[in-house]
Enzyme design. Structure first.
Site, short mmCIF file in Angstrom:
data_model
loop_
_atom_site.label_atom_id
_atom_site.label_comp_id
_atom_site.label_asym_id
_atom_site.label_seq_id
_atom_site.Cartn_x
_atom_site.Cartn_y
_atom_site.Cartn_z
NE ARG A 1 99.76 39.28 42.59
CZ ARG A 1 100.41 39.41 43.75
NH1 ARG A 1 101.58 40.04 43.80
NH2 ARG A 1 99.90 38.91 44.85
NE ARG B 1 97.09 39.48 49.81
CZ ARG B 1 97.24 39.44 48.48
NH1 ARG B 1 96.19 39.27 47.71
NH2 ARG B 1 98.42 39.58 47.94
CE LYS C 1 106.39 42.34 49.89
NZ LYS C 1 105.03 42.85 49.63
NE ARG D 1 99.09 35.28 45.53
CZ ARG D 1 99.93 36.02 46.24
NH1 ARG D 1 101.11 36.32 45.75
NH2 ARG D 1 99.59 36.46 47.43
NE ARG E 1 102.65 39.39 54.83
CZ ARG E 1 103.06 39.01 53.63
NH1 ARG E 1 104.23 38.46 53.45
NH2 ARG E 1 102.28 39.20 52.58
#
Ligand code: ADP
Ligand code: ZN
Length: 209
Positions: free
Chosen positions: A127, A166, A13, A155, A88
């Site tokens: 990532r 998640r 996204k 992160r 969300r």
């Protein structure tokens, strides 16, 4: 043009939003980026949000809705927004509908970037993000940001356990929004398991840009 981006964490996204901003001049609003900045600066919002974020849980709706009401009232949203990470939950989607109708700005599309969940786990655990400019990369690119030379870091919520949580949260709380927007005839679905530039070509044509 006002667009909602839907898709699991790591679906791409943020990457697609950045391209839309570059080419269409839309205003990019990422609740994740706003929250991470608040955590870094230890603002009252950041202090409240940190525990939820580190666990891969959603930050409570009332905090997010207040944050977004304030953000949507800023003048740079005039030119159209691309919402990344909001809504969300169904409660947030209903709140967004009333914010947009108060502002007299209808939603043009809800763009679903569709990626299989095993692909997502691999993507997210490798990532990396730039501490300075927020550029997204992968562990394979090395430790220095290709855009600004800043330090690339992982992160706090991109470890495998939190990623799996998640994804569960996404399936339970956010995936129902696919039906919500389908019911409003706003859903546009794109296969996100391809090169980002190829995905973007599809996004542009699907949105009629
Ligand atoms: P990703 O899409 O990669 O999961 P984001 O950067 O969008 O990550 O969000 C990171 C975290 O911030 C989420 O796991 C959640 O804790 C919190 N968050 C972001 N947006 C929202 C939202 N709209 N509602 C509740 N929590 C949110
Ligand atoms: Zn950078």
């Amino acid at each position: 043009m006002n667009i909602v981006l839907l898709g699991a964490p790591g679906a791409g996204k943020g990457t697609q939003a950045a391209k839309l901003v570059e080419e269409q001049g839309l205003c990019h609003i990422s609740t994740g980026d706003i929250l991470r900045a608040a955590v870094k600066d230890q603002t009252p919002l950041g202090v409240k949000a940190k525990g939820f974020m580190d666990a891969g849980e959603l930050v409570p709706d009332d905090l997010i809705i207040d944050l977004m009401k304030e953000r949507m009232e800023q003048p740079d949203t005039d030119k159209g927004v691309i919402l990344d990470g909001f809504p969300r939950t169904t409660t947030q989607a209903v709140a967004l509908d009333s914010m947009l109708s108060e502002l007299g700005r209808p939603l043009d599309a809800a763009l679903l970037i569709d990626v299989d969940s095993e692909v997502i786990v691999t993507r997210l655990t490798s990532r990396r993000m730039c501490r300075e400019c927020g550029n997204i990369g992968s562990a394979a690119d090395g430790e220095t940001c290709l855009k600004c030379g800043g330090e690339m870091y992982q992160r706090d919520d991109d470890n495998e356990e939190t990623v799996r949580n998640r994804l569960d949260v996404y399936d339970k709380s956010t995936a129902p929004l696919i039906d919500y927007y389908h019911g409003k005839d706003l859903l546009v679905k794109i296969d996100g398991d391809r090169d980002p530039q190829v995905v973007f070509t599809d996004v542009v044509s699907a949105l009629g840009l």
